[in-house]
Each structure stands twice: as structure tokens, then as C-alpha cells.
Design an enzyme around this catalytic site. Structure first.
Site, PDB file in Angstrom:
ATOM      1  N   HIS A 105      -7.551  -1.103   5.229  1.00  0.00           N
ATOM      2  CA  HIS A 105      -6.525  -0.256   5.840  1.00  0.00           C
ATOM      3  C   HIS A 105      -6.268   0.940   4.920  1.00  0.00           C
ATOM      4  O   HIS A 105      -6.213   2.081   5.359  1.00  0.00           O
ATOM      5  CB  HIS A 105      -5.249  -1.070   6.056  1.00  0.00           C
ATOM      6  CG  HIS A 105      -4.136  -0.289   6.688  1.00  0.00           C
ATOM      7  ND1 HIS A 105      -4.165   0.092   8.005  1.00  0.00           N
ATOM      8  CD2 HIS A 105      -2.971   0.169   6.182  1.00  0.00           C
ATOM      9  CE1 HIS A 105      -3.055   0.768   8.279  1.00  0.00           C
ATOM     10  NE2 HIS A 105      -2.314   0.830   7.188  1.00  0.00           N
ATOM     11  N   HIS A 140       4.352  -5.114  10.161  1.00  0.00           N
ATOM     12  CA  HIS A 140       4.849  -4.480  11.385  1.00  0.00           C
ATOM     13  C   HIS A 140       5.093  -5.518  12.482  1.00  0.00           C
ATOM     14  O   HIS A 140       4.435  -6.553  12.527  1.00  0.00           O
ATOM     15  CB  HIS A 140       3.847  -3.453  11.925  1.00  0.00           C
ATOM     16  CG  HIS A 140       3.710  -2.232  11.080  1.00  0.00           C
ATOM     17  ND1 HIS A 140       4.485  -1.110  11.260  1.00  0.00           N
ATOM     18  CD2 HIS A 140       2.881  -1.961  10.038  1.00  0.00           C
ATOM     19  CE1 HIS A 140       4.135  -0.188  10.374  1.00  0.00           C
ATOM     20  NE2 HIS A 140       3.162  -0.687   9.610  1.00  0.00           N
ATOM     21  N   ASP A 196       5.748   4.495   5.075  1.00  0.00           N
ATOM     22  CA  ASP A 196       6.615   3.516   5.731  1.00  0.00           C
ATOM     23  C   ASP A 196       6.630   2.168   5.016  1.00  0.00           C
ATOM     24  O   ASP A 196       7.298   1.233   5.463  1.00  0.00           O
ATOM     25  CB  ASP A 196       6.234   3.342   7.204  1.00  0.00           C
ATOM     26  CG  ASP A 196       4.781   2.927   7.415  1.00  0.00           C
ATOM     27  OD1 ASP A 196       3.919   3.307   6.599  1.00  0.00           O
ATOM     28  OD2 ASP A 196       4.501   2.227   8.414  1.00  0.00           O
ATOM     29  N   HIS A 197       5.931   2.073   3.896  1.00  0.00           N
ATOM     30  CA  HIS A 197       5.953   0.861   3.070  1.00  0.00           C
ATOM     31  C   HIS A 197       6.450   1.143   1.653  1.00  0.00           C
ATOM     32  O   HIS A 197       6.892   0.220   0.973  1.00  0.00           O
ATOM     33  CB  HIS A 197       4.556   0.233   3.005  1.00  0.00           C
ATOM     34  CG  HIS A 197       4.062  -0.262   4.318  1.00  0.00           C
ATOM     35  ND1 HIS A 197       4.114  -1.593   4.691  1.00  0.00           N
ATOM     36  CD2 HIS A 197       3.537   0.400   5.378  1.00  0.00           C
ATOM     37  CE1 HIS A 197       3.629  -1.721   5.923  1.00  0.00           C
ATOM     38  NE2 HIS A 197       3.277  -0.524   6.354  1.00  0.00           N
ATOM     39  N   HIS A 222       1.293   3.909   1.938  1.00  0.00           N
ATOM     40  CA  HIS A 222       1.805   4.635   3.104  1.00  0.00           C
ATOM     41  C   HIS A 222       3.329   4.729   3.060  1.00  0.00           C
ATOM     42  O   HIS A 222       4.014   3.800   2.638  1.00  0.00           O
ATOM     43  CB  HIS A 222       1.351   3.964   4.404  1.00  0.00           C
ATOM     44  CG  HIS A 222      -0.094   4.193   4.713  1.00  0.00           C
ATOM     45  ND1 HIS A 222      -0.799   3.431   5.625  1.00  0.00           N
ATOM     46  CD2 HIS A 222      -0.989   5.106   4.230  1.00  0.00           C
ATOM     47  CE1 HIS A 222      -2.049   3.859   5.689  1.00  0.00           C
ATOM     48  NE2 HIS A 222      -2.180   4.873   4.853  1.00  0.00           N
ATOM     49  N   HIS A 243       0.840  -1.198   0.000  1.00  0.00           N
ATOM     50  CA  HIS A 243       0.000   0.000   0.000  1.00  0.00           C
ATOM     51  C   HIS A 243       0.873   1.245   0.000  1.00  0.00           C
ATOM     52  O   HIS A 243       2.092   1.163   0.162  1.00  0.00           O
ATOM     53  CB  HIS A 243      -0.994  -0.012   1.156  1.00  0.00           C
ATOM     54  CG  HIS A 243      -0.402  -0.045   2.532  1.00  0.00           C
ATOM     55  ND1 HIS A 243       0.345  -1.113   3.006  1.00  0.00           N
ATOM     56  CD2 HIS A 243      -0.442   0.854   3.551  1.00  0.00           C
ATOM     57  CE1 HIS A 243       0.719  -0.861   4.258  1.00  0.00           C
ATOM     58  NE2 HIS A 243       0.260   0.320   4.610  1.00  0.00           N
ATOM     59  N   ASP A 282      -0.428  -4.428   5.937  1.00  0.00           N
ATOM     60  CA  ASP A 282      -1.133  -3.982   7.134  1.00  0.00           C
ATOM     61  C   ASP A 282      -2.576  -4.462   7.147  1.00  0.00           C
ATOM     62  O   ASP A 282      -3.465  -3.798   7.698  1.00  0.00           O
ATOM     63  CB  ASP A 282      -1.081  -2.450   7.230  1.00  0.00           C
ATOM     64  CG  ASP A 282       0.297  -1.942   7.631  1.00  0.00           C
ATOM     65  OD1 ASP A 282       1.223  -2.760   7.756  1.00  0.00           O
ATOM     66  OD2 ASP A 282       0.447  -0.717   7.808  1.00  0.00           O
TER      67      ASP A 282
END
Length: 282
Positions: A110, A173, A58-59, A56, A54, A134
Site C-alpha cells: 500500500h 478503515h 489520514d493515519h 498517509h 504508514h 491499510d
């Protein structure tokens, strides 16, 4: 097929999947290019593609830099917001990287464009692997930022929950201890939860990852996969599975929130890349 588990940022995982006969590799959620390059050199493999679950930061934050470093690099995902995207994939689409087969599994909730990746090698005795981003965590599930309880229920029961039970689950995570503490609150008499929590605490103390789990294990201790179980329904005060899931997620969101939780405005700023110049200086 060899999976390298790479811890990055505060509690993220990115992964490098290596096709051992060709020494080609595919990265999943390549957030930190510098760390990924170190692993590529150490393993002596060539990066051929990135699979992004996805958009975001941090990915997906490393996509643009890696695309510049590796001309012709293919970047797969299901959301136009993913940086450097070259191939937009759809639910059920299959990809091949040498002997490695990938089935794309669309799991919106998400984020509205979240994609999981199910991988296997034909004629291999090894269990298949699910890179669940996530959507599904060890002992938990992702927050419903852009979706509904109905969507997450479909994701967990009809899409991911029907995969082979020996499937290894590689999530986005490291939040296993927190998830299992919540699972114990939901089912205080569940001995499997107690055992898994003790194991996860030991792994945390030793600074070791708790991934992968297996899908079969998740059905024994993950409350979000146990919405038809009587103790879980009793905890939520609901019996209809989607309503059970909705209450569980709400309770989990309010369960021992970290004291220094970023405010929503800060999270949006990260999402929009406003902190990028500062992060790149590190």
C-alpha cells in the site's frame, strides 16, 4: 490490554491500547489529536507512544501536534515520511510497553514503508491483536499504491496469514460493507459472506464499527485470503495465486467506485500536506 476503537475522519479508525495495570497507553495511527485527547482524559490514561502504520495523512496527521503536547513522546514507524518519527522500526523487531508486547511486521505494498503491529500480553487469556493499517481490511486488502501483487501476496500469506487464528484484526478503515459486497460478487454461493454482509449492514445502520474481526473469520469470507479457492480462481480466470490476487485487486478497484471519489491530484495534495492549514482551522 484494552483496545479503544475510535472512529475519525470519513471512515478511518485510530486506536488507543491501554495497559490496565499502569494506565499507560499507546495510540495507533493518531490522525485526530483532539479526539484522542478526549479519550485520554475520559479513560484517565497517559499517552506514552504512537505506532504509525504508514505515512498517509489520514493515519499520521496528528503526530507533530501530539509530540509537542507530550514532550518525550515516542513515535514509531518504518517510513521516514512519517511525521515526528523518533524510532524507525524494522521487520520482526519487538517492543514492550509495560505488559504489552508488540511485534513489528513489515508489509510493503500500500506504501513502501507500511508496518503492521501484532500485540499481546504474556500469560493473558485474551486473544492477541493485529493493527493492520491499510494492508488487511475486514473482507478486503489495501490498494497497491507503492507496491506489487507479489508483495501483497507475501504480506497476506506469509506474514499476516501465519499469525494465530484467534488474532483480532483492527484495520485502518471502515469499508466492510463495500468489501463484502465485492466478496459476494466473487463468491455468490459463499454463505459465510452472505451472513457477514448482513451483519455488517446492520452494524452500519446502527452506526457501529465492524472491527475487530478475527484472522480465522477472514479466511472464510475475504477473497484476498482465498486465492487458492476454486470459486475465486474461476472469477479471476487465473489459477496462480499472485495472478489471482492481481486480478482481484483490479476488479475491486473498479467495483462501484464512490461517485465523489477524489482525483489523484487531490490525493497527492493531501499526501504532501498541502491541505494542512485548512484542516487545522476546523
Amino acid at each position: 490490554m484494552k483496545v479503544k476503537v475510535i472512529s475519525v475522519l470519513e471512515d478511518n479508525y485510530m486506536y488507543l491500547v491501554i495497559e490496565e495495570s499502569t494506565r499507560d497507553a499507546v495510540a495507533v495511527d493518531a490522525a485526530v489529536p483532539k479526539r484522542l485527547l478526549e479519550i485520554l482524559r475520559k479513560e484517565d490514561v497517559v499517552l506514552r507512544a504512537i505506532l504509525t502504520t504508514h505515512h498517509h495523512w489520514d493515519h499520521a496527521r496528528g503526530n507533530e501536534e501530539l509530540a509537542q503536547l507530550f514532550p518525550g513522546l515516542r513515535v514509531f514507524g518504518a517510513d521516514e515520511r512519517i511525521g515526528a518519527l523518533t524510532h524507525r522500526v524494522t521487520h520482526g523487531q519487538e517492543l514492550a510497553f509495560g505488559a504489552i508486547r508488540v511485534r513489528c511486521l513489515f508489509t510493503p505494498c500500500h506504501t513502501s514503508g507500511h508496518m503492521c503491529y501484532f500485540m499481546w500480553e504474556d500469560d493473558s487469556p485474551d486473544a492477541p491483536a493485529l493493527f493492520s493499517g491499510d494492508t488487511l481490511f475486514v473482507g478486503g486488502c489495501g490498494q497497491f499504491f507503492e507496491g506489487t501483487a507479489e508483495q501483497m501476496h507475501t504480506n497476506l500469506t506469509q506474514i499476516l496469514g501465519t499469525l494465530p487464528k484467534d488474532t483480532k484484526v483492527f484495520c485502518g478503515h471502515e469499508c466492510t460493507v463495500r468489501n463484502l459486497k465485492f466478496a459476494l460478487k466473487v463468491e455468490p454461493e459463499n454463505e459465510v459472506v452472505k451472513e457477514k454482509l448482513a451483519w455488517a449492514k446492520q452494524r452500519e445502520d446502527e452506526d457501529l464499527p465492524t472491527v475487530p474481526s478475527t484472522l480465522q473469520e477472514e479466511f472464510l469470507y475475504n477473497p484476498f485470503l482465498r486465492v487458492t479457492e476454486e470459486p475465486v480462481q474461476k472469477f479471476t480466470g487465473k489459477t496462480e495465486p499472485v495472478e489471482v490476487l492481481r486480478v482481484l485487486r483490479s476488479e475491486r478497484d473498479n467495483f462501484k467506485k464512490p461517485k465523489e471519489r477524489p482525483n489523484p491530484q487531490a490525493m497527492l495534495a493531501f499526501d504532501w500536506g498541502l491541505f494542512g492549514p485548512f484542516l487545522d482551522k476546523k
